[in-house]
Design an enzyme around this catalytic site. Sequence first.
Site, PDB file in Angstrom:
ATOM      1  N   HIS A  61      -1.421  90.057-139.176  1.00  0.00           N
ATOM      2  CA  HIS A  61      -1.276  89.031-140.214  1.00  0.00           C
ATOM      3  C   HIS A  61      -0.984  87.611-139.739  1.00  0.00           C
ATOM      4  O   HIS A  61      -1.054  86.690-140.541  1.00  0.00           O
ATOM      5  CB  HIS A  61      -0.174  89.452-141.199  1.00  0.00           C
ATOM      6  CG  HIS A  61      -0.452  90.745-141.890  1.00  0.00           C
ATOM      7  ND1 HIS A  61      -1.531  90.921-142.741  1.00  0.00           N
ATOM      8  CD2 HIS A  61       0.178  91.945-141.842  1.00  0.00           C
ATOM      9  CE1 HIS A  61      -1.534  92.169-143.192  1.00  0.00           C
ATOM     10  NE2 HIS A  61      -0.505  92.811-142.661  1.00  0.00           N
ATOM     11  N   LYS A 101     -10.871  98.114-141.998  1.00  0.00           N
ATOM     12  CA  LYS A 101      -9.773  97.896-142.951  1.00  0.00           C
ATOM     13  C   LYS A 101     -10.340  97.087-144.117  1.00  0.00           C
ATOM     14  O   LYS A 101     -10.932  96.033-143.905  1.00  0.00           O
ATOM     15  CB  LYS A 101      -8.618  97.150-142.272  1.00  0.00           C
ATOM     16  CG  LYS A 101      -7.384  97.018-143.166  1.00  0.00           C
ATOM     17  CD  LYS A 101      -6.211  96.369-142.450  1.00  0.00           C
ATOM     18  CE  LYS A 101      -5.004  96.269-143.392  1.00  0.00           C
ATOM     19  NZ  LYS A 101      -3.827  95.644-142.753  1.00  0.00           N
ATOM     20  N   HIS A 159       5.336  94.144-143.124  1.00  0.00           N
ATOM     21  CA  HIS A 159       4.234  94.485-144.032  1.00  0.00           C
ATOM     22  C   HIS A 159       4.002  93.293-144.949  1.00  0.00           C
ATOM     23  O   HIS A 159       4.957  92.597-145.334  1.00  0.00           O
ATOM     24  CB  HIS A 159       4.625  95.742-144.808  1.00  0.00           C
ATOM     25  CG  HIS A 159       3.960  95.934-146.134  1.00  0.00           C
ATOM     26  ND1 HIS A 159       2.674  96.398-146.257  1.00  0.00           N
ATOM     27  CD2 HIS A 159       4.417  95.726-147.395  1.00  0.00           C
ATOM     28  CE1 HIS A 159       2.368  96.458-147.557  1.00  0.00           C
ATOM     29  NE2 HIS A 159       3.409  96.061-148.256  1.00  0.00           N
TER      30      HIS A 159
HETATM   31  P1  PAP Z   1      -0.033  95.927-144.103  1.00  0.00           P
HETATM   32  O1  PAP Z   1       0.905  94.878-143.675  1.00  0.00           O
HETATM   33  O2  PAP Z   1      -1.450  95.500-143.957  1.00  0.00           O
HETATM   34  O3  PAP Z   1       0.267  96.486-145.459  1.00  0.00           O
HETATM   35  P2  PAP Z   1       0.663  98.572-143.341  1.00  0.00           P
HETATM   36  O4  PAP Z   1       0.215  99.344-142.141  1.00  0.00           O
HETATM   37  O5  PAP Z   1       0.278  99.051-144.673  1.00  0.00           O
HETATM   38  O6  PAP Z   1       0.151  97.093-143.071  1.00  0.00           O
HETATM   39  O7  PAP Z   1       2.241  98.424-143.330  1.00  0.00           O
HETATM   40  C1  PAP Z   1       2.909  98.079-142.155  1.00  0.00           C
HETATM   41  C2  PAP Z   1       4.189  98.880-142.010  1.00  0.00           C
HETATM   42  O8  PAP Z   1       5.174  98.406-142.929  1.00  0.00           O
HETATM   43  C3  PAP Z   1       4.042 100.367-142.262  1.00  0.00           C
HETATM   44  O9  PAP Z   1       4.612 101.048-141.187  1.00  0.00           O
HETATM   45  P3  PAP Z   1       3.755 101.734-140.022  1.00  0.00           P
HETATM   46  O10 PAP Z   1       3.035 100.608-139.357  1.00  0.00           O
HETATM   47  O11 PAP Z   1       4.770 102.373-139.164  1.00  0.00           O
HETATM   48  O12 PAP Z   1       2.824 102.674-140.701  1.00  0.00           O
HETATM   49  C4  PAP Z   1       4.911 100.593-143.496  1.00  0.00           C
HETATM   50  O13 PAP Z   1       5.530 101.835-143.488  1.00  0.00           O
HETATM   51  C5  PAP Z   1       5.943  99.513-143.346  1.00  0.00           C
HETATM   52  N1  PAP Z   1       6.717  99.151-144.546  1.00  0.00           N
HETATM   53  C6  PAP Z   1       8.023  98.835-144.572  1.00  0.00           C
HETATM   54  N2  PAP Z   1       8.421  98.534-145.795  1.00  0.00           N
HETATM   55  C7  PAP Z   1       7.341  98.650-146.582  1.00  0.00           C
HETATM   56  C8  PAP Z   1       7.150  98.447-147.965  1.00  0.00           C
HETATM   57  N3  PAP Z   1       8.121  98.066-148.761  1.00  0.00           N
HETATM   58  N4  PAP Z   1       5.927  98.655-148.459  1.00  0.00           N
HETATM   59  C9  PAP Z   1       4.915  99.038-147.640  1.00  0.00           C
HETATM   60  N5  PAP Z   1       5.035  99.226-146.308  1.00  0.00           N
HETATM   61  C10 PAP Z   1       6.250  99.036-145.789  1.00  0.00           C
END
Ligand code: PAP
Length: 121
Positions: free
Chosen positions: A12, A41, A118
Amino acid sequence: QESGARKFKQQHMDSNSRHLPNSNYCNKMMKKRKMTVDACKPVNTFVHESLTDVKAICNQRNIRCKNGQNNCHKSRSSMRVTDCRLTNGSRHPNCKYRTSPAKRQIIVACDKNRVPVHLDA
Ligand code: PAP
């Protein structure tokens, strides 16, 4: 550095892109940042502000995230972003994206170390 914070930056953050992106921006960046490896993605947003400013969003008050957790925070000011959306008919490994620059407040989820992990909106 924990993996969530590292992945957030990889997926991001694009601080040093301070002019309007050209139409190829998402095609190049989604690949370079490894979001087209196993699959394309479908949607991803890059933020063109300093990491300091984006981390500071974690100091705003907690709000509810889309997944129901309460570790989300909304930026006070609008931020320069670029939205990347997979085009209809795009097939892996040829992931083709529409590039849409925008300025808006963003919502991030932060971990216990108060760093973004996230992008919620
Ligand atoms: P994104 O930023 O594109 O949504 P995504 O992989 O969906 O990326 O989320 C990143 C991480 O934020 C996830 O952990 P991981 O990489 O270990 O899978 C996700 O679990 C974490 N996370 C923490 N808090 C939240 C939240 N409130 N909502 C969604 N994801 C969260």
